[in-house]
Design a protein around this motif. Structure first.
Motif, PDB file in Angstrom:
ATOM      1  N   ILE A   1       0.838  -1.201   0.000  1.00  0.00           N
ATOM      2  CA  ILE A   1       0.000   0.000   0.000  1.00  0.00           C
ATOM      3  C   ILE A   1       0.871   1.248   0.000  1.00  0.00           C
ATOM      4  O   ILE A   1       0.607   2.201  -0.740  1.00  0.00           O
ATOM      5  CB  ILE A   1      -0.963   0.004   1.211  1.00  0.00           C
ATOM      6  N   ARG A   2       1.926   1.264   0.836  1.00  0.00           N
ATOM      7  CA  ARG A   2       2.829   2.424   0.854  1.00  0.00           C
ATOM      8  C   ARG A   2       3.409   2.664  -0.539  1.00  0.00           C
ATOM      9  O   ARG A   2       3.479   3.788  -1.007  1.00  0.00           O
ATOM     10  CB  ARG A   2       3.979   2.195   1.850  1.00  0.00           C
ATOM     11  N   ARG A   3       3.814   1.589  -1.215  1.00  0.00           N
ATOM     12  CA  ARG A   3       4.387   1.699  -2.564  1.00  0.00           C
ATOM     13  C   ARG A   3       3.346   2.247  -3.541  1.00  0.00           C
ATOM     14  O   ARG A   3       3.634   3.131  -4.343  1.00  0.00           O
ATOM     15  CB  ARG A   3       4.883   0.335  -3.028  1.00  0.00           C
ATOM     16  N   GLU A   4       2.119   1.743  -3.461  1.00  0.00           N
ATOM     17  CA  GLU A   4       1.055   2.223  -4.357  1.00  0.00           C
ATOM     18  C   GLU A   4       0.772   3.705  -4.133  1.00  0.00           C
ATOM     19  O   GLU A   4       0.591   4.461  -5.087  1.00  0.00           O
ATOM     20  CB  GLU A   4      -0.227   1.416  -4.133  1.00  0.00           C
ATOM     21  N   ILE A   5       0.740   4.123  -2.876  1.00  0.00           N
ATOM     22  CA  ILE A   5       0.480   5.535  -2.564  1.00  0.00           C
ATOM     23  C   ILE A   5       1.622   6.398  -3.097  1.00  0.00           C
ATOM     24  O   ILE A   5       1.378   7.449  -3.698  1.00  0.00           O
ATOM     25  CB  ILE A   5       0.287   5.724  -1.047  1.00  0.00           C
ATOM     26  N   ARG A   6       2.853   5.957  -2.892  1.00  0.00           N
ATOM     27  CA  ARG A   6       4.013   6.711  -3.385  1.00  0.00           C
ATOM     28  C   ARG A   6       3.984   6.796  -4.907  1.00  0.00           C
ATOM     29  O   ARG A   6       4.163   7.870  -5.479  1.00  0.00           O
ATOM     30  CB  ARG A   6       5.309   6.038  -2.909  1.00  0.00           C
ATOM     31  N   ASN A   7       3.707   5.683  -5.587  1.00  0.00           N
ATOM     32  CA  ASN A   7       3.655   5.681  -7.053  1.00  0.00           C
ATOM     33  C   ASN A   7       2.538   6.563  -7.576  1.00  0.00           C
ATOM     34  O   ASN A   7       2.697   7.259  -8.577  1.00  0.00           O
ATOM     35  CB  ASN A   7       3.492   4.254  -7.581  1.00  0.00           C
ATOM     36  N   ARG A   8       1.416   6.556  -6.881  1.00  0.00           N
ATOM     37  CA  ARG A   8       0.289   7.400  -7.302  1.00  0.00           C
ATOM     38  C   ARG A   8       0.673   8.869  -7.176  1.00  0.00           C
ATOM     39  O   ARG A   8       0.372   9.676  -8.053  1.00  0.00           O
ATOM     40  CB  ARG A   8      -0.935   7.086  -6.446  1.00  0.00           C
TER      41      ARG A   8
ATOM     42  N   VAL B   1       3.703  10.147  -7.371  1.00  0.00           N
ATOM     43  CA  VAL B   1       4.670  10.454  -8.442  1.00  0.00           C
ATOM     44  C   VAL B   1       3.931  10.636  -9.767  1.00  0.00           C
ATOM     45  O   VAL B   1       4.196  11.578 -10.510  1.00  0.00           O
ATOM     46  CB  VAL B   1       5.739   9.341  -8.551  1.00  0.00           C
ATOM     47  N   ASP B   2       2.986   9.749 -10.060  1.00  0.00           N
ATOM     48  CA  ASP B   2       2.212   9.853 -11.306  1.00  0.00           C
ATOM     49  C   ASP B   2       1.416  11.148 -11.357  1.00  0.00           C
ATOM     50  O   ASP B   2       1.347  11.810 -12.396  1.00  0.00           O
ATOM     51  CB  ASP B   2       1.259   8.658 -11.455  1.00  0.00           C
ATOM     52  N   GLN B   3       0.811  11.534 -10.245  1.00  0.00           N
ATOM     53  CA  GLN B   3       0.035  12.770 -10.214  1.00  0.00           C
ATOM     54  C   GLN B   3       0.932  13.983 -10.419  1.00  0.00           C
ATOM     55  O   GLN B   3       0.558  14.928 -11.101  1.00  0.00           O
ATOM     56  CB  GLN B   3      -0.727  12.882  -8.892  1.00  0.00           C
ATOM     57  N   LYS B   4       2.126  13.935  -9.858  1.00  0.00           N
ATOM     58  CA  LYS B   4       3.067  15.041 -10.028  1.00  0.00           C
ATOM     59  C   LYS B   4       3.494  15.157 -11.489  1.00  0.00           C
ATOM     60  O   LYS B   4       3.574  16.250 -12.035  1.00  0.00           O
ATOM     61  CB  LYS B   4       4.282  14.827  -9.130  1.00  0.00           C
TER      62      LYS B   4
END
Length: 197
Positions: free
Chosen positions: A151-158, A160-163
């Motif tokens: 979950i932490r990885r998914e939140i971090r990736n999301r 980065v993608d939004q940025k």
């Protein structure tokens, strides 16, 4: 949810709801259990069973139990085998926040995979310790920690993608050197050329 009745999900292995079922035989109320296993063309028996189910205070629980246990025979929760068949096929897609909240509160109830995933996400955001999550969903603490890492990885990736998307939408500012450049000389119009002598 499968019915419009408001109910608290039953815990796994809980059969106490049987005591309230309208189909339960007592000394003053005899019910032939065979009425709930009619042949498809025995319309009188089907109507009689459904009439009894219609008065039952635990009809929704009965239906959920039949679906969760894969019980495809007979009339359950006021529905025939044929009527329940689409619900059996769609059960894996069931998603009910009430069930998720019940598990987070510590109740042991049947969940679909989507509901289990929602428990993990909600527990992560509520900062529930991995040990408690493991207890709630009946798996190891190591597995709970792995799910939290995912979950932490998914939140971090999301994030980065939004940025990246936000930066892609912005126009790049002109460089100061280009802004200071003198504008190109205008070509004179034909009338300004004058006439030859």
């Amino acid at each position: 949810m499968h019915s419009t009745e408001n109910q608290t999900p039953r815990t796994l292995g809980d059969l106490t709801w049987h005591d309230s079922a309208a189909c339960r035989s007592t000394t003053h109320h005899q019910v032939d259990p065979e009425i709930f296993f009619p042949e498809p063309d025995e319309m009188d028996r089907i109507r009689a069973a459904k009439a009894l189910c219609a008065q039952c205070p635990v009809r929704a629980t009965c239906l959920d139990a039949a679906l969760e246990n894969g019980d495809r025979d007979g009339i359950r929760g006021g529905m025939t085998e044929e009527e329940r068949d689409p619900l059996h096929r769609k059960l894996h897609r069931r998603f009910d926040y009430a069930r998720v909240n019940e598990v987070l509160a510590g109740r042991d109830i049947h969940l679909t995979q989507a509901e289990r995933d929602a428990v993990v996400i909600a527990a992560y955001h509520a900062e529930v310790p991995a040990e408690r999550l493991a207890w709630l969903l009946k798996f190891t603490e190591e597995h709970a920690e792995k799910l939290y890492r995912n979950i932490r990885r998914e939140i971090r990736n999301r994030a980065v993608d939004q940025k990246k998307k936000a930066n892609k939408g912005k126009k790049k500012p002109k460089s100061p050197a280009k802004e200071l450049k003198a504008p190109a000389a205008e070509t004179p119009a034909r009338d300004d050329l004058g006439t030859a002598a």
